[in-house]
Scaffold this active site. Structure first.
Site, PDB file in Angstrom:
ATOM      1  N   ARG A  97       0.805  -1.154   0.014  1.00  0.00           N
ATOM      2  CA  ARG A  97       0.004  -0.131  -0.041  1.00  0.00           C
ATOM      3  C   ARG A  97       0.821   1.240   0.117  1.00  0.00           C
ATOM      4  NH1 ARG A  97       1.545   1.727   3.863  1.00  0.00           N
ATOM      5  NH2 ARG A  97       0.557   3.573   3.529  1.00  0.00           N
ATOM      6  N   GLY A  98       0.238   2.411  -0.068  1.00  0.00           N
ATOM      7  CA  GLY A  98       1.099   3.726  -0.379  1.00  0.00           C
ATOM      8  C   GLY A  98       0.910   3.865  -1.831  1.00  0.00           C
ATOM      9  N   ALA A  99       0.791   5.112  -2.212  1.00  0.00           N
ATOM     10  CA  ALA A  99       0.327   5.487  -3.978  1.00  0.00           C
ATOM     11  C   ALA A  99       1.536   4.913  -4.554  1.00  0.00           C
ATOM     12  CB  ALA A  99       0.007   6.725  -4.023  1.00  0.00           C
ATOM     13  N   ARG A 153      -7.130  -0.385  -7.273  1.00  0.00           N
ATOM     14  CA  ARG A 153      -7.516   0.632  -6.328  1.00  0.00           C
ATOM     15  C   ARG A 153      -7.868   1.786  -7.260  1.00  0.00           C
ATOM     16  NH1 ARG A 153      -4.953   0.274  -1.283  1.00  0.00           N
ATOM     17  NH2 ARG A 153      -6.387   1.869  -1.051  1.00  0.00           N
ATOM     18  N   GLN A 190      -2.995   2.297   9.676  1.00  0.00           N
ATOM     19  CA  GLN A 190      -1.834   2.068   9.225  1.00  0.00           C
ATOM     20  C   GLN A 190      -0.928   3.214  10.045  1.00  0.00           C
ATOM     21  OE1 GLN A 190      -4.658   2.993   7.587  1.00  0.00           O
ATOM     22  NE2 GLN A 190      -4.972   2.606   5.534  1.00  0.00           N
ATOM     23  N   ASP A 206      -2.795  10.527  -2.274  1.00  0.00           N
ATOM     24  CA  ASP A 206      -3.092   9.471  -3.439  1.00  0.00           C
ATOM     25  C   ASP A 206      -3.484  10.154  -4.411  1.00  0.00           C
ATOM     26  OD1 ASP A 206      -3.272   6.491  -2.123  1.00  0.00           O
ATOM     27  OD2 ASP A 206      -3.328   7.856  -0.609  1.00  0.00           O
ATOM     28  N   ASN A 255      -6.217  12.044   0.320  1.00  0.00           N
ATOM     29  CA  ASN A 255      -5.449  11.163   1.172  1.00  0.00           C
ATOM     30  C   ASN A 255      -6.416  10.475   1.875  1.00  0.00           C
ATOM     31  OD1 ASN A 255      -2.692  10.335   1.702  1.00  0.00           O
ATOM     32  ND2 ASN A 255      -3.121  11.508   3.654  1.00  0.00           N
ATOM     33  N   LYS A 256      -5.620   9.686   2.867  1.00  0.00           N
ATOM     34  CA  LYS A 256      -6.417   8.774   3.567  1.00  0.00           C
ATOM     35  C   LYS A 256      -7.438   9.359   4.445  1.00  0.00           C
ATOM     36  CE  LYS A 256      -5.752   5.201   3.800  1.00  0.00           C
ATOM     37  NZ  LYS A 256      -6.294   4.286   2.951  1.00  0.00           N
TER      38      LYS A 256
END
Length: 350
Positions: A51-53, A94, A199, A240, A250-251
């Site tokens: 995970r993580g763009a 995603r 996370q 993201d 973003n998250k």
């Protein structure tokens, strides 16, 4: 025994597989998985094992290039048809992380200049490796610019995990903390836990401890109190997807921090590579927001914590309005308002 401090990484390419750090198991278990076929790459991205763009983009590039290397055809047109099919399959994994599409499209462009299937297979793998190696330098540059922006600010808050395990190395929002540790610059980082998948608690707190960075974990609902009582001087987050006007996805929970920064008159920074900008999205209204399974909210570690029949709304991201952002830190430099102008000048030419 003295702990060996090192910046953890999550991706390692081998000739016939990609080795990934299984981020579902952290912090209790440090497990590495081998990805060998397209379905394994897809599942790893969807399930947040990776995970993580930036890391998603790198993984997708390797997945598509490796899948293409196994096509049993010598006909270039047939090869391209199979490639397009698999590209679409990975692109659906995603929807919010624009780096995913950027990396897949970069591989797609390789096929515009090849004459044979063998040439295509070789060039696709080389391009995936290039995306991977470039990202480390990009993250290092983001960290250098972030250190300049943070200047004398040492108490900094973040959310989610925009660190070395979300990229090739160093990270984006966490890059100045890792680089600062290497340079002898000490930060006190306050990491929001980042519900519902945690996370921040599972990954950021673990990663910064591995690197020797002073990190304190808080729940997301403690952010306002912590900013006030602990004297937090800035907030820095990853992204993201960033629209052409600077609106940033973003998250979930990120926009809450930006609003708090406005209230407490401290700067809110976004750190992201140029590949995270989506100039086709004019504003945040154009950014698709992924919704995830209800179980992420109704359970913790497999234990049910909510009524079985309660309705659930579980967006994975929110959008922070550009007027709340003090600056966007990229490998090209720091972009300031007017973002439409500064983004167009710095990113539009890439």
């Amino acid at each position: 025994m003295t702990q060996t401090l090192t910046i953890p990484t999550s991706l390692e390419w081998h000739e016939d597989h990609l080795l990934i750090l299984n981020q579902q198991k952290l912090p209790n278990v440090v497990e590495y998985l081998k990805l060998r076929n397209l379905n394994e790459y897809y599942e790893a991205i969807v399930s947040l094992k990776v995970r993580g763009a930036p890391a998603i983009g790198i993984t997708a590039a390797y997945g598509l290039a490796q899948a293409a290397s196994l096509y049993e055809t010598e006909n270039l047109n047939e090869f391209i048809t199979l490639f397009k099919r698999d590209k679409k399959y990975l692109a659906d994994s995603r929807p919010t992380a624009v780096n995913l599409f950027w990396a897949l499209n970069r591989l797609d462009q390789v096929l515009e200049h090849v004459q044979t299937v063998n040439e295509a297979k070789t060039d696709l793998i080389h391009t995936a490796i290039q995306i991977h190696t470039e990202d480390e330098e990009v993250c290092r540059m983001i960290g250098e610019f972030a250190l300049t922006v943070l200047d004398d600010k040492r108490k900094v808050m973040t959310i989610c995990n925009a660190g070395s395990i979300a990229t090739s190395k160093y990270g984006t929002a966490l890059s100045p903390f890792h680089l600062g540790r290497e340079k002898g610059i000490g930060f006190q980082v306050f990491a929001c836990e980042t519900r519902p998948v945690l996370q921040g608690a599972r990954l950021t707190a673990w990663e910064l401890q591995q690197s020797g960075v002073d990190v304190t974990l808080i729940t997301d609902s403690m952010a306002a109190h912590t900013i006030k009582e602990k004297g937090v001087e800035a907030v820095i987050v990853g992204a993201d997807r960033i629209a052409a006007n600077g609106d940033t996805a973003n998250k979930i929970g990120t926009s809450m921090l930006a609003i708090l920064c406005s209230h407490y008159s401290i700067p809110f920074y976004v750190a992201a590579p140029s590949s995270t900008f989506d100039l086709d999205s004019k504003t945040g209204e154009d950014i698709p927001i992924e919704e995830r399974a209800r179980e992420e909210i109704t359970t913790i570690a497999g234990s049910i914590i909510a009524p079985e029949n309660v309705p659930v709304y579980n967006p994975a991201f929110d959008v922070t309005s550009n007027e709340l952002i003090a600056g966007i830190i990229t490998e090209k430099g720091v972009l300031y308002p007017d973002f439409e102008e500064s983004i167009g000048r710095a990113i539009g030419v890439i």
